[in-house]
Design an enzyme around this catalytic site. Structure first.
Site, PDB file in Angstrom:
ATOM      1  N   ARG A 148       0.224  10.400   0.494  1.00 31.71           N
ATOM      2  CA  ARG A 148       0.572  11.445   1.458  1.00 31.71           C
ATOM      3  C   ARG A 148       1.737  12.289   0.993  1.00 31.71           C
ATOM      4  O   ARG A 148       2.150  13.211   1.692  1.00 31.71           O
ATOM      5  CB  ARG A 148       0.935  10.820   2.806  1.00 31.71           C
ATOM      6  CG  ARG A 148      -0.224  10.087   3.407  1.00 31.71           C
ATOM      7  CD  ARG A 148       0.114   9.595   4.797  1.00 31.71           C
ATOM      8  NE  ARG A 148      -0.721   8.460   5.095  1.00 31.71           N
ATOM      9  CZ  ARG A 148      -0.592   7.686   6.147  1.00 31.71           C
ATOM     10  NH1 ARG A 148       0.362   7.930   7.021  1.00 31.71           N
ATOM     11  NH2 ARG A 148      -1.398   6.660   6.336  1.00 31.71           N
TER      12      ARG A 148
ATOM     13  N   LYS B  86     -10.525  -2.269   7.106  1.00 27.75           N
ATOM     14  CA  LYS B  86      -9.313  -1.910   7.840  1.00 27.75           C
ATOM     15  C   LYS B  86      -9.757  -1.473   9.242  1.00 27.75           C
ATOM     16  O   LYS B  86     -10.737  -0.741   9.365  1.00 27.75           O
ATOM     17  CB  LYS B  86      -8.641  -0.760   7.106  1.00 27.75           C
ATOM     18  CG  LYS B  86      -7.460  -0.117   7.812  1.00 27.75           C
ATOM     19  CD  LYS B  86      -6.791   0.908   6.897  1.00 27.75           C
ATOM     20  CE  LYS B  86      -5.711   1.671   7.636  1.00 27.75           C
ATOM     21  NZ  LYS B  86      -4.851   2.447   6.723  1.00 27.75           N
TER      22      LYS B  86
ATOM     23  N   GLU C 193       0.851  -1.199   0.000  1.00 29.89           N
ATOM     24  CA  GLU C 193       0.000   0.000   0.000  1.00 29.89           C
ATOM     25  C   GLU C 193       0.882   1.242   0.000  1.00 29.89           C
ATOM     26  O   GLU C 193       1.591   1.507   0.974  1.00 29.89           O
ATOM     27  CB  GLU C 193      -0.904  -0.015   1.240  1.00 29.89           C
ATOM     28  CG  GLU C 193      -1.720   1.255   1.414  1.00 29.89           C
ATOM     29  CD  GLU C 193      -2.429   1.319   2.771  1.00 29.89           C
ATOM     30  OE1 GLU C 193      -2.674   0.269   3.389  1.00 29.89           O
ATOM     31  OE2 GLU C 193      -2.731   2.445   3.216  1.00 29.89           O
TER      32      GLU C 193
ATOM     33  N   THR D  24      -4.598   5.890   1.984  1.00 23.63           N
ATOM     34  CA  THR D  24      -4.988   7.260   2.314  1.00 23.63           C
ATOM     35  C   THR D  24      -5.859   7.851   1.209  1.00 23.63           C
ATOM     36  O   THR D  24      -5.732   9.021   0.836  1.00 23.63           O
ATOM     37  CB  THR D  24      -3.760   8.164   2.626  1.00 23.63           C
ATOM     38  OG1 THR D  24      -2.784   7.399   3.352  1.00 23.63           O
ATOM     39  CG2 THR D  24      -4.171   9.331   3.511  1.00 23.63           C
TER      40      THR D  24
END
Ligand code: 3PG
Length: 214
Positions: free
Chosen positions: A51, A135, A47, A75
């Site tokens: 960011r 998650k 992943e 994100t």
């Protein structure tokens, strides 16, 4: 792809290895070396978080060049993020929580989403929308092993990928739970090793993580 087919894709992604590395990448030129090291160490699902400005370039490079990598984007907060992830070649998306707008966009997207939940109500709302894989974020801060094991009895339909505050040392407690498929964590790709291009070091961390028992 139907939502059910997307859930099946998420299930197979989470089954690939005990850990999904959560990567914060500053330099896209390090992406291919990093991903090859993770794959060589036995960790194929990766992943890369949105960011940093380098994130989408990193995803594109990994998708194009790293055989055996199963690249995802993390994100993801908006419909636009989902679209960008899909265009960059991502195979799955991860979000820290969920919003109705993001979930509407995910319904219309081909990209399977692993959305985050931190409370029973959030987990139930996601389940209502068909998300049997979630998650659990931020795992340790939200209640850790105690909270997630308390969900196993009333919410057995949901399988989690706890992420946030987990280490090689604490991962086994999570992985032993019946409602945990794998864990996420940033410890496999530390900023100093990425900056130095220490791919052998990243491969060693991946190898340790890949040997965790589920
Ligand atoms: C994150 O969002 O950064 C992930 O949850 C990783 O958390 P960690 O750095 O505590 O592993």
């Amino acid at each position: 792809m139907s939502n059910e087919a997307k859930q099946a894709k998420v299930a197979s992604t989470l089954a690939l290895a005990p850990v999904v590395p959560v990567v914060i990448i500053e330099d896209a030129a390090k992406a291919v070396g990093m991903a090859r090291a993770l794959v060589a160490g036995g960790i194929p699902a990766i992943e890369v978080t949105l960011r940093t400005p380098a994130a989408l370039d990193a995803v594109r490079a990994i998708a194009a060049e790293v055989e055996g990598a199963f690249i995802g984007v993390g994100t993801v907060l908006t419909a636009r993020d989902l679209e960008a992830a899909l265009k960059a070649g991502a195979k799955f998306a991860v979000s820290p929580g969920s919003s109705p707008r993001l979930l509407d966009a995910a319904d219309d997207s081909e990209l399977p989403l692993l959305p985050g939940a931190a409370t029973s109500s959030e987990a139930m709302e996601l389940l209502e929308r068909g998300y049997r894989f979630q998650k659990f974020f931020p795992a340790v801060a939200a209640g850790g092993v105690k909270l997630i094991s308390a969900w196993a009895s009333p919410l057995p339909q949901i399988t989690f990928c706890p992420t946030g505050g987990i280490s090689l040392a604490s991962a086994p407690e999570f992985l032993a739970l019946p409602n945990v498929a794998c864990v996420g964590g940033s410890w496999l790709t530390p900023a100093d090793k990425l900056a130095a291009g220490d791919f052998a070091g990243i491969e060693a961390l991946a190898r340790e993580a890949a040997q965790l028992k589920r």
